[in-house]
Design a protein around this motif. Structure first.
Motif, PDB file in Angstrom:
ATOM      1  N   LYS A  34      -0.949   0.488 -11.078  1.00 22.71           N
ATOM      2  CA  LYS A  34       0.440   0.870 -11.311  1.00 22.71           C
ATOM      3  C   LYS A  34       1.261   0.868 -10.029  1.00 22.71           C
ATOM      4  CE  LYS A  34       3.214   4.817 -12.915  1.00 22.71           C
ATOM      5  NZ  LYS A  34       3.153   6.208 -13.434  1.00 22.71           N
ATOM      6  N   LYS A  35       0.654   1.349  -8.929  1.00 15.04           N
ATOM      7  CA  LYS A  35       1.425   1.581  -7.699  1.00 15.04           C
ATOM      8  C   LYS A  35       1.376   0.416  -6.710  1.00 15.04           C
ATOM      9  CE  LYS A  35       3.225   4.908  -6.826  1.00 15.04           C
ATOM     10  NZ  LYS A  35       4.603   5.379  -7.096  1.00 15.04           N
ATOM     11  N   TYR A  36       0.362  -0.422  -6.819  1.00 17.62           N
ATOM     12  CA  TYR A  36       0.195  -1.493  -5.836  1.00 17.62           C
ATOM     13  C   TYR A  36       0.069  -2.846  -6.545  1.00 17.62           C
ATOM     14  CZ  TYR A  36      -0.839   2.576  -2.977  1.00 17.62           C
ATOM     15  OH  TYR A  36      -0.765   3.790  -2.349  1.00 17.62           O
ATOM     16  N   ASP A  37       0.456  -3.908  -5.858  1.00 19.86           N
ATOM     17  CA  ASP A  37       0.445  -5.247  -6.440  1.00 19.86           C
ATOM     18  C   ASP A  37      -0.848  -6.003  -6.156  1.00 19.86           C
ATOM     19  OD1 ASP A  37       3.010  -4.910  -7.450  1.00 19.86           O
ATOM     20  OD2 ASP A  37       3.943  -5.586  -5.580  1.00 19.86           O
ATOM     21  N   SER A  38      -1.792  -5.371  -5.516  1.00 22.89           N
ATOM     22  CA  SER A  38      -3.018  -6.046  -5.093  1.00 22.89           C
ATOM     23  C   SER A  38      -3.909  -6.417  -6.275  1.00 22.89           C
ATOM     24  CB  SER A  38      -3.809  -5.144  -4.141  1.00 22.89           C
ATOM     25  OG  SER A  38      -3.042  -4.780  -3.023  1.00 22.89           O
ATOM     26  N   GLN A  39      -4.776  -7.404  -6.035  1.00 22.93           N
ATOM     27  CA  GLN A  39      -5.836  -7.743  -6.966  1.00 22.93           C
ATOM     28  C   GLN A  39      -6.967  -6.730  -6.782  1.00 22.93           C
ATOM     29  OE1 GLN A  39      -5.305 -10.303  -8.954  1.00 22.93           O
ATOM     30  NE2 GLN A  39      -7.247 -10.422 -10.071  1.00 22.93           N
ATOM     31  N   ILE A  40      -7.578  -6.303  -7.880  1.00 26.00           N
ATOM     32  CA  ILE A  40      -8.625  -5.280  -7.812  1.00 26.00           C
ATOM     33  C   ILE A  40      -9.941  -5.841  -8.338  1.00 26.00           C
ATOM     34  CG2 ILE A  40      -9.380  -3.019  -8.649  1.00 26.00           C
ATOM     35  CD1 ILE A  40      -6.556  -2.114  -8.715  1.00 26.00           C
TER      36      ILE A  40
END
Length: 320
Positions: free
Chosen positions: A19-25
């Protein structure tokens, strides 16, 4: 971002991170529950899943590693990160370890690792800390009553909160009747935790701490700080924080009363507002690191937990 562990805690981290970050997880867990995946289905293009950490060939491609698996697996993961000289940030769910001896030779950069005692970010504990700074006699003893799923699971939070408020990390156990609390973990192996009563003292301030962590899941978390003429009470079940004056051992009307609910009610069901505290923890880790529990404090806390176990159970835990 690498997220290790996708249980009840891991899913909370996943929701906040997506929700808070645009990174790939990258999510690592040997057994993924479908209902948890459904909670993040709207982000399915932004995460991938691996069944084992052994599938991760290169940690250094990640900027952040979140260790949210069971405590007894933390050691191997942290040793891997250390040996590969991982340069990014690391957030480890509390407690840091069940066996501090395994980690004593590791050394990470200052402010690289934060142990997620997210209750530090709950406003009542920060307010009590500010009050204690100018009223050192306001806390001489602490009473904690909390039905919980185990000693490592929840009481570690409160020991850290007390150290955070008082800046006293010299707490040590003087009495413990903890008994083994075995339950089957969703991933298969049996996970060891403990329930019972413990008393702690402090070498620095003569602080005394009484903890009742019986295995009564219906008991709400309640904490009372007592001093010469002050009593401070905080209940997490309704978020009420009350400052009392005491006269001749009689508690008079409250001086101040505040309400900071850690719970919210939706359709008459209480739900923990943990995600907001997690957001604050991530902001701190990636920013100022002003409140977060660092590596050294995490090791101290882990040693306190280990020493609270009866000697024969402490030996069994280390061997396990």
């Amino acid at each position: 971002i690498l997220l290790i562990g996708f249980g009840g805690i891991g899913i909370r981290h996943a929701i906040v991170l997506l929700k808070k970050y645009d990174s790939q997880i990258t999510i690592v867990d040997p057994q993924i529950k479908r209902e948890r995946l459904e909670q993040i289905s709207q982000y399915e293009e932004r995460y991938e899943i691996y069944p084992s950490i052994n599938k991760i060939n290169e940690f250094n491609e990640y900027k952040l590693v979140v260790v949210a698996c069971n405590t007894h697996y933390h050691d191997d993961i942290l040793i891997k990160l250390f040996n590969q000289r991982f340069p990014g940030k690391i957030l480890v769910e509390k407690p840091l370890t069940a066996d501090p001896g395994k980690l004593k030779n590791l050394s990470f950069r200052q402010d690289q690792v934060m142990i997620n005692y997210c209750r530090r970010y709950h406003l009542p504990y920060q307010r009590i800390k500010e009050y204690y700074k100018s009223n050192k006699d306001s806390i001489k003893s602490v009473f904690i009553s909390c039905g919980c799923a185990g000693f490592f699971m929840l009481i570690s939070h409160y020991l850290d909160v007390i150290s955070f408020i008082t800046d006293d990390f010299t707490i040590y156990p003087t009495y413990s009747d903890l008994i083994n609390l075995d339950y089957e973990n969703v991933r298969g192996p049996q996970f060891q935790d403990f329930a019972g009563t413990i008393i702690f003292n402090s070498k620095k301030s003569n602080l005394r701490i009484f903890i009742d962590c019986s295995n009564d899941l219906g008991t709400p978390p309640f904490i009372r700080f007592q001093g010469g003429c002050e009593v401070i009470e905080f209940s997490e079940i309704d978020g009420s924080l009350i400052f009392y004056k005491r006269n001749s051992d009689v508690i008079n009307e409250p001086l101040n009363r505040y309400n900071y609910p850690l719970n919210k009610v939706e359709q008459n069901i209480y739900k923990l507002e943990i995600p907001l505290l997690l957001e604050m923890a991530y902001q701190d880790l990636l920013g100022s690191f002003s409140i977060g529990c660092n590596w050294e404090q995490g090791l101290i806390n882990a040693n306190v937990l280990l020493r609270a176990l009866p000697s024969e159970k402490r030996k069994d835990l280390i061997l396990a």
